[in-house]
Design a protein around this motif. Structure first.
Motif, PDB file in Angstrom:
ATOM      1  N   ALA A   1       0.822  -0.050 -12.231  1.00 40.66           N
ATOM      2  CA  ALA A   1      -0.558  -0.200 -11.995  1.00 40.66           C
ATOM      3  C   ALA A   1      -0.856  -1.398 -10.718  1.00 40.66           C
ATOM      4  O   ALA A   1      -1.841  -1.189  -9.936  1.00 40.66           O
ATOM      5  CB  ALA A   1      -1.496  -0.358 -12.899  1.00 40.66           C
ATOM      6  N   LEU A   2      -0.114  -2.243 -10.881  1.00 39.31           N
ATOM      7  CA  LEU A   2      -0.322  -3.385  -9.875  1.00 39.31           C
ATOM      8  C   LEU A   2      -0.131  -2.784  -8.324  1.00 39.31           C
ATOM      9  O   LEU A   2      -0.764  -3.250  -7.637  1.00 39.31           O
ATOM     10  CB  LEU A   2       0.920  -4.383 -10.098  1.00 39.31           C
ATOM     11  CG  LEU A   2       0.447  -5.204 -11.560  1.00 39.31           C
ATOM     12  CD1 LEU A   2       1.714  -6.018 -11.908  1.00 39.31           C
ATOM     13  CD2 LEU A   2      -0.833  -6.086 -11.383  1.00 39.31           C
ATOM     14  N   PHE A   3       0.774  -1.968  -8.317  1.00 40.56           N
ATOM     15  CA  PHE A   3       0.960  -1.341  -6.920  1.00 40.56           C
ATOM     16  C   PHE A   3       0.224  -0.431  -6.415  1.00 40.56           C
ATOM     17  O   PHE A   3      -0.195  -0.320  -5.298  1.00 40.56           O
ATOM     18  CB  PHE A   3       2.309  -0.975  -6.908  1.00 40.56           C
ATOM     19  CG  PHE A   3       3.550  -2.341  -6.911  1.00 40.56           C
ATOM     20  CD1 PHE A   3       3.833  -3.207  -6.280  1.00 40.56           C
ATOM     21  CD2 PHE A   3       4.066  -2.316  -8.427  1.00 40.56           C
ATOM     22  CE1 PHE A   3       4.530  -4.022  -6.520  1.00 40.56           C
ATOM     23  CE2 PHE A   3       4.768  -3.433  -8.731  1.00 40.56           C
ATOM     24  CZ  PHE A   3       4.949  -4.303  -7.651  1.00 40.56           C
ATOM     25  N   LEU A   4      -0.169   0.528  -7.600  1.00 39.55           N
ATOM     26  CA  LEU A   4      -0.887   2.086  -7.351  1.00 39.55           C
ATOM     27  C   LEU A   4      -2.452   1.475  -7.325  1.00 39.55           C
ATOM     28  O   LEU A   4      -2.925   1.814  -6.519  1.00 39.55           O
ATOM     29  CB  LEU A   4      -0.601   2.801  -8.243  1.00 39.55           C
ATOM     30  CG  LEU A   4       1.005   3.276  -8.258  1.00 39.55           C
ATOM     31  CD1 LEU A   4       1.314   4.603  -9.442  1.00 39.55           C
ATOM     32  CD2 LEU A   4       1.154   3.975  -6.815  1.00 39.55           C
ATOM     33  N   ASP A   5      -2.898   0.835  -8.337  1.00 36.09           N
ATOM     34  CA  ASP A   5      -4.066   0.666  -8.450  1.00 36.09           C
ATOM     35  C   ASP A   5      -4.709  -0.825  -7.755  1.00 36.09           C
ATOM     36  O   ASP A   5      -5.890  -0.684  -7.044  1.00 36.09           O
ATOM     37  CB  ASP A   5      -4.583   0.506 -10.008  1.00 36.09           C
ATOM     38  CG  ASP A   5      -4.347   1.503 -10.846  1.00 36.09           C
ATOM     39  OD1 ASP A   5      -4.073   2.526 -10.231  1.00 36.09           O
ATOM     40  OD2 ASP A   5      -4.310   1.527 -12.001  1.00 36.09           O
ATOM     41  N   HIS A   6      -3.918  -1.622  -7.787  1.00 36.20           N
ATOM     42  CA  HIS A   6      -4.153  -2.842  -6.847  1.00 36.20           C
ATOM     43  C   HIS A   6      -3.970  -2.822  -5.400  1.00 36.20           C
ATOM     44  O   HIS A   6      -4.096  -3.957  -5.098  1.00 36.20           O
ATOM     45  CB  HIS A   6      -3.824  -4.154  -7.914  1.00 36.20           C
ATOM     46  CG  HIS A   6      -4.679  -4.164  -9.072  1.00 36.20           C
ATOM     47  ND1 HIS A   6      -6.028  -4.616  -9.221  1.00 36.20           N
ATOM     48  CD2 HIS A   6      -4.325  -3.834 -10.296  1.00 36.20           C
ATOM     49  CE1 HIS A   6      -6.278  -4.439 -10.367  1.00 36.20           C
ATOM     50  NE2 HIS A   6      -5.351  -4.048 -11.122  1.00 36.20           N
ATOM     51  N   GLY A   7      -3.050  -2.124  -5.284  1.00 32.42           N
ATOM     52  CA  GLY A   7      -2.510  -2.011  -3.481  1.00 32.42           C
ATOM     53  C   GLY A   7      -1.577  -3.192  -3.466  1.00 32.42           C
ATOM     54  O   GLY A   7      -1.484  -3.654  -2.285  1.00 32.42           O
ATOM     55  N   VAL A   8      -0.799  -3.792  -4.251  1.00 30.90           N
ATOM     56  CA  VAL A   8       0.095  -4.627  -3.889  1.00 30.90           C
ATOM     57  C   VAL A   8       1.400  -4.159  -3.291  1.00 30.90           C
ATOM     58  O   VAL A   8       1.781  -3.003  -3.606  1.00 30.90           O
ATOM     59  CB  VAL A   8       0.601  -5.278  -5.174  1.00 30.90           C
ATOM     60  CG1 VAL A   8       1.712  -6.207  -4.835  1.00 30.90           C
ATOM     61  CG2 VAL A   8      -0.339  -6.309  -6.120  1.00 30.90           C
ATOM     62  N   PRO A   9       1.654  -4.678  -2.264  1.00 30.74           N
ATOM     63  CA  PRO A   9       2.682  -3.954  -1.204  1.00 30.74           C
ATOM     64  C   PRO A   9       3.960  -3.661  -2.111  1.00 30.74           C
ATOM     65  O   PRO A   9       4.580  -4.632  -2.840  1.00 30.74           O
ATOM     66  CB  PRO A   9       2.879  -5.051  -0.090  1.00 30.74           C
ATOM     67  CG  PRO A   9       1.803  -5.711  -0.092  1.00 30.74           C
ATOM     68  CD  PRO A   9       1.247  -5.987  -1.597  1.00 30.74           C
ATOM     69  N   ASP A  10       4.396  -2.452  -2.176  1.00 33.41           N
ATOM     70  CA  ASP A  10       5.544  -2.148  -2.898  1.00 33.41           C
ATOM     71  C   ASP A  10       6.789  -2.393  -2.075  1.00 33.41           C
ATOM     72  O   ASP A  10       7.333  -1.452  -1.554  1.00 33.41           O
ATOM     73  CB  ASP A  10       5.602  -0.622  -3.538  1.00 33.41           C
ATOM     74  CG  ASP A  10       6.645  -0.352  -4.379  1.00 33.41           C
ATOM     75  OD1 ASP A  10       7.440  -1.305  -4.840  1.00 33.41           O
ATOM     76  OD2 ASP A  10       6.868   0.589  -4.997  1.00 33.41           O
ATOM     77  N   THR A  11       7.059  -3.616  -1.956  1.00 35.94           N
ATOM     78  CA  THR A  11       8.344  -4.138  -0.980  1.00 35.94           C
ATOM     79  C   THR A  11       8.889  -5.217  -1.798  1.00 35.94           C
ATOM     80  O   THR A  11       8.401  -5.622  -2.794  1.00 35.94           O
ATOM     81  CB  THR A  11       7.564  -4.620   0.390  1.00 35.94           C
ATOM     82  OG1 THR A  11       6.674  -5.945  -0.168  1.00 35.94           O
ATOM     83  CG2 THR A  11       6.875  -3.726   1.159  1.00 35.94           C
TER      84      THR A  11
END
Length: 187
Positions: free
Chosen positions: A29-39
């Motif tokens: 959810a941090l990456f999908l919902d909050h848009g944190v870069p998945d890098t």
């Protein structure tokens, strides 16, 4: 608190705490919902944030609680060093990268602590926008939603006795924010 535990038990506790923080920092959810870069950098940002939340919670507690926070922090840096080496970063470059990561952690921790000390989410959202989202065009709404999660996490952790956090585990709220009708709302 930590003085009550033997070394092996202490290592198991720190390992469990680290694993709980790692699991939360990798919450999709941090990456999908909050848009944190998945890098690599985005994942490191989430580890820094969640290690900070635990360490911040333990400030003002007794020496044993502070020791637990320090050992967790030490584990974070040791695991980050190991991960860099596994990713193929050369032996001569790792210390330089680790120094930079230490500086980033210190800067983020200082900014997040100052922002959590202020009412509302404006300062916290600004710190998160700078540290997590960089120059992303849509960083402000994402940072505001992430700030809401961070505030909820800090509040939840503050409401749990330090000994319970160490012995029973770290509780984090869901990164997904529930809307008034009980459904998860994406950021």
């Amino acid at each position: 608190m930590f003085g009550l535990f033997r070394n092996r038990q202490r290592e198991r506790i720190v390992s469990r705490l680290y694993d709980e923080i790692l699991a939360q920092a990798r919450n999709p959810a941090l990456f999908l919902d909050h848009g944190v870069p998945d890098t690599v950098e985005g994942r490191l940002d989430m580890m820094i944030l969640h290690v900070f939340l635990f360490v911040h919670r333990m400030r003002g507690e007794d020496v044993a609680a502070k020791d637990a926070a320090q050992e967790l922090c030490d584990r974070f840096f040791a695991e980050t060093d190991r991960a860099l080496r596994e990713m193929g970063v050369g032996d001569l470059a790792v210390p330089k990268r680790m120094k930079k990561i230490g500086e980033v952690y210190a800067g983020c921790a200082s900014a997040y602590a100052a922002a959590l000390g202020q009412p509302g989410e404006v300062a916290l959202a600004a710190a998160l926008a700078r540290n997590v989202y960089g120059d992303a065009a849509d960083r402000e709404p994402r940072a505001a939603a992430l700030a809401d999660y961070v505030r909820r996490a800090a509040t939840l952790l503050a409401g749990v006795p330090a000994l319970d956090l160490v012995e029973k585990g770290i509780l984090f709220p869901s990164p997904r924010h529930e809307s008034a009708d009980g459904h998860a709302a994406s950021a």
